[in-house]
Motif scaffolding. Sequence first.
Motif, PDB file in Angstrom:
ATOM      1  N   MET A   1       0.831  -1.195   0.000  1.00 40.43           N
ATOM      2  CA  MET A   1       0.000   0.000   0.000  1.00 40.43           C
ATOM      3  C   MET A   1       0.875   1.258   0.000  1.00 40.43           C
ATOM      4  N   GLN A   2       1.979   1.217   0.769  1.00 35.13           N
ATOM      5  CA  GLN A   2       2.843   2.398   0.844  1.00 35.13           C
ATOM      6  C   GLN A   2       3.489   2.677  -0.510  1.00 35.13           C
ATOM      7  N   ASN A   3       3.881   1.611  -1.226  1.00 36.98           N
ATOM      8  CA  ASN A   3       4.460   1.809  -2.555  1.00 36.98           C
ATOM      9  C   ASN A   3       3.453   2.462  -3.490  1.00 36.98           C
ATOM     10  N   TYR A   4       2.209   1.953  -3.479  1.00 35.32           N
ATOM     11  CA  TYR A   4       1.180   2.520  -4.340  1.00 35.32           C
ATOM     12  C   TYR A   4       0.890   3.970  -3.962  1.00 35.32           C
ATOM     13  N   ARG A   5       0.801   4.202  -2.673  1.00 32.43           N
ATOM     14  CA  ARG A   5       0.514   5.563  -2.197  1.00 32.43           C
ATOM     15  C   ARG A   5       1.615   6.515  -2.656  1.00 32.43           C
ATOM     16  N   TYR A   6       2.866   6.094  -2.479  1.00 37.99           N
ATOM     17  CA  TYR A   6       4.001   6.929  -2.902  1.00 37.99           C
ATOM     18  C   TYR A   6       3.954   7.179  -4.410  1.00 37.99           C
ATOM     19  N   PHE A   7       3.736   6.114  -5.179  1.00 38.39           N
ATOM     20  CA  PHE A   7       3.703   6.239  -6.636  1.00 38.39           C
ATOM     21  C   PHE A   7       2.599   7.184  -7.090  1.00 38.39           C
ATOM     22  N   LEU A   8       1.418   7.028  -6.523  1.00 37.64           N
ATOM     23  CA  LEU A   8       0.302   7.897  -6.913  1.00 37.64           C
ATOM     24  C   LEU A   8       0.500   9.332  -6.437  1.00 37.64           C
ATOM     25  N   THR A   9       1.199   9.527  -5.332  1.00 34.23           N
ATOM     26  CA  THR A   9       1.524  10.874  -4.869  1.00 34.23           C
ATOM     27  C   THR A   9       2.468  11.555  -5.852  1.00 34.23           C
ATOM     28  N   VAL A  10       3.461  10.827  -6.309  1.00 35.44           N
ATOM     29  CA  VAL A  10       4.403  11.375  -7.307  1.00 35.44           C
ATOM     30  C   VAL A  10       3.656  11.695  -8.605  1.00 35.44           C
ATOM     31  N   PHE A  11       2.752  10.801  -9.002  1.00 34.81           N
ATOM     32  CA  PHE A  11       1.954  11.041 -10.211  1.00 34.81           C
ATOM     33  C   PHE A  11       1.092  12.287 -10.043  1.00 34.81           C
ATOM     34  N   GLN A  12       0.490  12.437  -8.871  1.00 33.31           N
ATOM     35  CA  GLN A  12      -0.362  13.600  -8.613  1.00 33.31           C
ATOM     36  C   GLN A  12       0.455  14.890  -8.635  1.00 33.31           C
ATOM     37  N   LYS A  13       1.674  14.867  -8.110  1.00 34.71           N
ATOM     38  CA  LYS A  13       2.522  16.060  -8.144  1.00 34.71           C
ATOM     39  C   LYS A  13       2.843  16.457  -9.579  1.00 34.71           C
ATOM     40  N   GLN A  14       3.029  15.465 -10.430  1.00 32.78           N
ATOM     41  CA  GLN A  14       3.373  15.727 -11.831  1.00 32.78           C
ATOM     42  C   GLN A  14       2.163  16.199 -12.641  1.00 32.78           C
ATOM     43  N   PHE A  15       1.006  15.570 -12.442  1.00 33.14           N
ATOM     44  CA  PHE A  15      -0.148  15.817 -13.309  1.00 33.14           C
ATOM     45  C   PHE A  15      -1.388  16.309 -12.571  1.00 33.14           C
ATOM     46  N   GLY A  16      -1.305  16.552 -11.278  1.00 31.46           N
ATOM     47  CA  GLY A  16      -2.474  16.848 -10.453  1.00 31.46           C
ATOM     48  C   GLY A  16      -3.258  18.084 -10.828  1.00 31.46           C
ATOM     49  N   ARG A  17      -2.628  19.073 -11.391  1.00 30.93           N
ATOM     50  CA  ARG A  17      -3.341  20.330 -11.688  1.00 30.93           C
ATOM     51  C   ARG A  17      -3.958  20.333 -13.079  1.00 30.93           C
ATOM     52  N   ARG A  18      -3.795  19.252 -13.796  1.00 27.39           N
ATOM     53  CA  ARG A  18      -4.325  19.182 -15.161  1.00 27.39           C
ATOM     54  C   ARG A  18      -5.550  18.287 -15.204  1.00 27.39           C
ATOM     55  N   ASP A  19      -6.355  18.488 -16.224  1.00 29.58           N
ATOM     56  CA  ASP A  19      -7.494  17.615 -16.443  1.00 29.58           C
ATOM     57  C   ASP A  19      -6.957  16.257 -16.892  1.00 29.58           C
ATOM     58  N   VAL A  20      -7.527  15.190 -16.366  1.00 34.44           N
ATOM     59  CA  VAL A  20      -7.030  13.853 -16.635  1.00 34.44           C
ATOM     60  C   VAL A  20      -7.096  13.504 -18.129  1.00 34.44           C
ATOM     61  N   SER A  21      -8.016  14.092 -18.858  1.00 36.05           N
ATOM     62  CA  SER A  21      -8.150  13.791 -20.290  1.00 36.05           C
ATOM     63  C   SER A  21      -7.068  14.465 -21.129  1.00 36.05           C
ATOM     64  N   GLU A  22      -6.310  15.391 -20.547  1.00 34.01           N
ATOM     65  CA  GLU A  22      -5.261  16.092 -21.289  1.00 34.01           C
ATOM     66  C   GLU A  22      -3.910  15.375 -21.250  1.00 34.01           C
ATOM     67  N   VAL A  23      -3.776  14.357 -20.405  1.00 30.18           N
ATOM     68  CA  VAL A  23      -2.509  13.641 -20.276  1.00 30.18           C
ATOM     69  C   VAL A  23      -2.308  12.775 -21.515  1.00 30.18           C
ATOM     70  N   THR A  24      -1.128  12.886 -22.123  1.00 34.54           N
ATOM     71  CA  THR A  24      -0.846  12.172 -23.370  1.00 34.54           C
ATOM     72  C   THR A  24       0.019  10.935 -23.104  1.00 34.54           C
ATOM     73  N   PRO A  25      -0.001   9.990 -24.033  1.00 35.87           N
ATOM     74  CA  PRO A  25       0.866   8.818 -23.890  1.00 35.87           C
ATOM     75  C   PRO A  25       2.357   9.185 -23.801  1.00 35.87           C
ATOM     76  N   ASP A  26       2.774  10.209 -24.517  1.00 34.60           N
ATOM     77  CA  ASP A  26       4.175  10.633 -24.452  1.00 34.60           C
ATOM     78  C   ASP A  26       4.543  11.132 -23.054  1.00 34.60           C
ATOM     79  N   GLU A  27       3.627  11.852 -22.420  1.00 36.32           N
ATOM     80  CA  GLU A  27       3.877  12.332 -21.060  1.00 36.32           C
ATOM     81  C   GLU A  27       3.929  11.171 -20.070  1.00 36.32           C
ATOM     82  N   ILE A  28       3.051  10.191 -20.281  1.00 29.78           N
ATOM     83  CA  ILE A  28       3.052   9.001 -19.428  1.00 29.78           C
ATOM     84  C   ILE A  28       4.379   8.252 -19.602  1.00 29.78           C
ATOM     85  N   MET A  29       4.821   8.118 -20.841  1.00 24.72           N
ATOM     86  CA  MET A  29       6.089   7.440 -21.118  1.00 24.72           C
ATOM     87  C   MET A  29       7.237   8.150 -20.411  1.00 24.72           C
TER      88      MET A  29
END
Length: 144
Positions: A1-29
């Motif tokens: 759970m801690q690994n998932y929480r950490y990973f999703l926290t890092v993801f939220q810091k990177q993409f949290g202020r954007r609309d989820v539909s605007e995230v591109t495959p290149d950005e995910i990569m």
Amino acid sequence: MQNYRYFLTVFQKQFGRRDVSEVTPDEIMEFLVKITEGLKPSTKKLKYSLLKSLFNFVQNTAVPDLFNPCDSAALSKTFRVSKLPPWTILERDAVDEFIFKTESPRNRLMLELMARGGIRIGEVLKLKPQDVQGRKLHLPNPQQ
């Protein structure tokens, strides 16, 4: 759970202020390559699967017409775990040599049961004297 929480926290810091539909495959990569640098391929695959599941969850619960950026072929190929090479099967003579060179009667019996009877090590270790009935073994809970 801690690994998932950490990973999703890092993801939220990177993409949290954007609309989820605007995230591109290149950005995910770019994100996955950066966050999984130096990790084992199976860990990289796990992080990719987690992110893909997150987008599937959002798609199934809140935004039905959302395009999952993790569905790109480039991402799935990049974070695929390569198949392991097939096992090398030992020759019968080599197995016999291993068994006959084993000095401990306990270990020799275990090797004999595994090699001749096709019994897995977990099954051998669970055997009890009452499981031996004459020249037959009764495996109470055999694995399949």
